[in-house]
Design an enzyme around this catalytic site. Structure first.
Site, PDB file in Angstrom:
ATOM      1  N   GLU A 176       0.887  -1.162   0.000  1.00  0.00           N
ATOM      2  CA  GLU A 176       0.000   0.000   0.000  1.00  0.00           C
ATOM      3  C   GLU A 176       0.918   1.203   0.000  1.00  0.00           C
ATOM      4  O   GLU A 176       1.624   1.450   0.975  1.00  0.00           O
ATOM      5  CB  GLU A 176      -0.883  -0.046   1.240  1.00  0.00           C
ATOM      6  CG  GLU A 176      -1.888   1.069   1.309  1.00  0.00           C
ATOM      7  CD  GLU A 176      -2.523   1.149   2.681  1.00  0.00           C
ATOM      8  OE1 GLU A 176      -2.816   0.097   3.267  1.00  0.00           O
ATOM      9  OE2 GLU A 176      -2.673   2.274   3.168  1.00  0.00           O
ATOM     10  N   CYS A 199      -3.416   7.015   5.628  1.00  0.00           N
ATOM     11  CA  CYS A 199      -3.342   6.635   4.218  1.00  0.00           C
ATOM     12  C   CYS A 199      -4.566   7.117   3.462  1.00  0.00           C
ATOM     13  O   CYS A 199      -4.541   7.267   2.245  1.00  0.00           O
ATOM     14  CB  CYS A 199      -3.279   5.112   4.074  1.00  0.00           C
ATOM     15  SG  CYS A 199      -1.990   4.355   5.045  1.00  0.00           S
TER      16      CYS A 199
END
Lengths: 515, 515
Positions: free
Chosen positions: A265, A302
């Site tokens: 990620e 994120c």
């Protein structure tokens, strides 16, 4: 921590003898002062990484017991909850995220461990499929029975921004252990003491569950991370971090003689589109809501909404005004480390220097160690023409870019230029004629599409998807939610195999109802 | 074929003007003579690849209609069946596989297209998951609804050895179209005329189903294949072929600015273990069965058993004797092309030259264009010691390696040295004490584990898995069976999205039972 739980012998940092390489010390650093707190460990060299991987590899047989895996995950949750004060204190000292946030993160982490225990017990993740013999097909179908089996040792690269939920005891570790895969975690240098503490608790949980402690191993150091992804016995990797670091490891995983899956990620803008109707209906609420989401945890999520398409005109002006008011009222905060703080300030400066970009709140105001939130504003026009590329890259920290669009077409053009994202959000109003088309524009951009919400806060649930087109993730999988377990499994089909040689899950049900 | 179905204009091969590059001709070649049959097309240059990808990309919206996809797949099956004689004749002329095999392959191919039509209609592949709101979780769970959506344009690299079932109308194309992904096929140079014919039929099926013909495009040429995997609008690739070619494309897919999934089937030894008890019980049957499987289609199956661990001693001798007798009785045959024939003969020579390796049938005996089947025999000892590495690499063609093992331990050691495989087979007898342990040794080696069978012949079924650890495949997926569709899909979660904005598959069921 002289009783290093991972077996890394403490070596004196300056102990250079004949032919010996310096063992680089691993320091715990206080981001509120930038000062070292304590030496936690030393970086693992290639031999130590090899030993960690081999030790973890040797536990695969023990982890084949699904009952033991479920016990391990629940025991880990219990031990972490019982050690809450110590864990939160250690994490706060290293990350400055604060006890409230970290207490919540720990609750999420232990709930996640228990959630995966339930998934192991349920067994649906084995994705059993059985095809009965059929001589009429071309070619004929024999007895085929498919299930999923663990891949092997999983390398987990811990995140900076979630010292618990995306680190040693986090989702990658929980889902890998649930799948039956031993784990070697590469600790994040921003919280090595927390990592050691959590690894010790996980290893204790293993012992309490009748499993070898080495189902979880911990290593420190950048080079150790590179060694890890290249190790022949490592079968897959999970990563949460930067585009640069993640891409380097992805490339190493792909370049191996035997390539392995790399679930990274890497970065996400998390675009938000506010329609004219939404702004007209609730400009102030949207401004305040965005401010809260983008400054949460110092903008170090994120899923921070980092790019907002807001309409030009009066309603959009009201939204922007509410946003900047709310952001300007937030307290300055401490970022996870000083390197990140520098990168944040540099990133904001670079973007603010672009022609036509204005800064409505000055990000970075604050003391020597803190930053403030900020808002960068531009017309969408230059973006639609392919300019201002830096505004379409994530800037990690409490800043968002508001691009004012003059028309639906201009908004659509800009959306078509965005890279992949974890999330994409639409703020709309009832019977908004723009909503279906904008939702269709947003869906290709992300793995999670939100309507009238904010993307920060990722629930651990069966239907969650925390992943998206590159660079949001390097694979098509999720790192949060029940299907995260799929990353660590591969299918195997048994053909024409006698019942007694089949795994129990693939046998015919007996009269006693087993099978 | 002047009415090229893919719109590639015919250019004269020698038409070199100012600044013009020669368009390389694509010839159909008769492997029975090595002579060119006809010029079928020209190789696509970068601009033509770009045009093909863009044309395919433009059809994504039309392919979103699941009903139309199912109609397309069924119509393609109908048209291929109706053109059976032409298709089989074209394929036989280019591959020498013979009308019987090719008629069977066509039946399998059209059954596969219909099978995926059923999968599209069924909808289970959408893998819908719904999590209801739960404010008690940390963080709170909103309404989350997940389903899978098509990835985009899929590049399909056709196989040499299955001009139908793993080529233009094959499993990759069928599963990609079923998923809703347009396809650009890179034709295999061994059967360009068959490829053109099949592409024309698929495109006609699209038109008959109310879809744009460009849901399928065809390109020829090695360089075109490289351009294809690098094209920004290509979202995933499927490949069946050699380790060298597949790895080069895998590397290109991974090195893209935006990496894409590359599902490559590269190579497989397909090991077989024969226990002492099995050899004692049915040595002759095993020898004949292996001979039939390894010489099927001139040994040009991905699942050809290419490495056999057979016991030393009398029972093993009988097995070997039966095997060599049966292989020596098979007729010489023509391989798919002369390059493959040369590689086969070179590969056999290289292996036969290893110390201690004997050749019990001389492979390669035959005329200028044919090959015969062969058996190479060695003691397992040198392999267990890490030698004779060439014997652990696939040799494409009608040859197998029989390694005679002196003990269970030696067999296990050799198994531990094998690369990944599509299949692994155990031949055992009732109440064979070695069976459970050997099955445990074989399971890590392959995606399909067979007991008392032969691996050639891959049924198209829900529980099939045709894939395995690298180099068998470059991913964890299957290229045959229902779950092959998973390769071309990614999950998307909709959060807190009003019913009317959700995809129909994610809406609540209405009172009328819709949804």
């Amino acid at each position: 921590m002289s009783d290093s739980p991972t077996g890394t012998a403490f070596r004196i940092a300056n102990n250079v003898g004949e032919g010996r390489v310096v063992a680089a010390p691993v320091w715990s650093v206080d981001p509120r002062t930038g000062k070292a707190r304590e030496q936690v460990a030393v970086e693992a060299d290639a031999a130590e990484v090899d030993a960690a991987v081999r030790a973890a590899y040797a536990t695969r047989g023990a982890l084949a017991d699904r009952g033991a895996r479920a016990r391990l995950l629940r025991a880990a949750a219990e031990l972490l909850d019982a050690a809450r004060d110590r864990v939160v204190e250690a994490a706060d000292a290293e990350t400055a995220l604060g006890p409230v946030r970290l207490t919540g993160e720990l609750a999420r982490t232990t709930a996640q461990l228990r959630y995966f225990a339930g998934i192991v017990e349920d067994g649906a993740f084995l994705d059993v499929r059985i095809s009965r013999p059929d001589p009429a097909t071309t070619p004929p179908t024999p007895d085929l029975r498919r299930m999923k089996v663990p891949l092997g040792v999983v390398a987990v690269y811990a995140a900076s921004n979630f010292p618990l939920a995306f680190s040693v005891p986090g989702g990658d570790t929980a889902s890998a252990l649930a799948a039956g895969c031993p784990v070697v975690v590469k600790a994040h240098p921003d919280h090595p003491a927390t990592s050691e503490l959590c690894a010790a608790l996980l290893r204790k949980a293993a012992a309490e569950s009748g499993l070898p402690e080495d189902v979880v191993r911990l290593v420190h150091g950048f080079d150790a991370g590179t060694e890890l992804v290249r190790h022949p016995l490592v079968a897959a990797a999970g990563f949460t971090g930067s585009v640069r670091g993640g891409r380097a490891l992805f490339d190493a995983a792909a370049a191996r003689p035997v390539p392995i899956p790399f679930h990274g990620e890497l970065g996400s803008l998390n675009p938000v589109v506010i329609t004219e109707a939404a702004a007209a209906e609730r400009a102030e609420e949207l401004g305040a809501g965005l401010a809260a989401s983008m400054t949460l945890g110092q903008g170090q999520f994120c899923t921070k909404p980092g790019f907002v398409l807001a309409p030009a005109g009066e309603a959009g002006d009201r939204f922007l005004s509410a946003l900047t008011d709310a952001v300007s009222e937030t307290e300055p905060g401490v970022m996870l480390d000083h390197r990140m703080r520098d990168a944040f300030l540099d990133g904001v400066r670079e973007r603010a220097a672009l022609p036509g970009v204005t800064v409505t709140v000055t990000p970075g105001a604050g003391g020597e160690h803190t930053v403030s939130g900020g808002v960068l504003v531009t017309d969408a026009g230059p973006l639609a023409e392919g300019g201002h590329a830096a505004l379409l890259e994530e800037c990690f920290g409490p800043v968002t870019v508001v691009a004012r669009y003059a028309s639906r077409e201009e908004a659509g053009t800009v959306l078509g230029l965005l890279p992949g994202n974890l999330t994409a959000t639409l703020h709309t109003a009832d019977e908004d004629p723009e909503a279906p088309g904008l939702l269709a524009d947003l869906t290709p951009l992300a793995g999670r599409i939100l309507v009238n919400g904010w993307p920060t806060g990722v629930a651990v649930a069966d239907a969650q998807h925390h992943g998206g087109p590159y660079p949001a993730t390097t694979s098509l999988s999720t790192s949060v939610g029940g299907t995260a377990i799929e990353r660590w499994l591969r299918p195997v089909t048994y053909q024409s195999t006698p019942q007694h040689l089949l795994p129990p899950e693939l046998r015919d049900a007996t009269e006693a109802g087993e099978g």
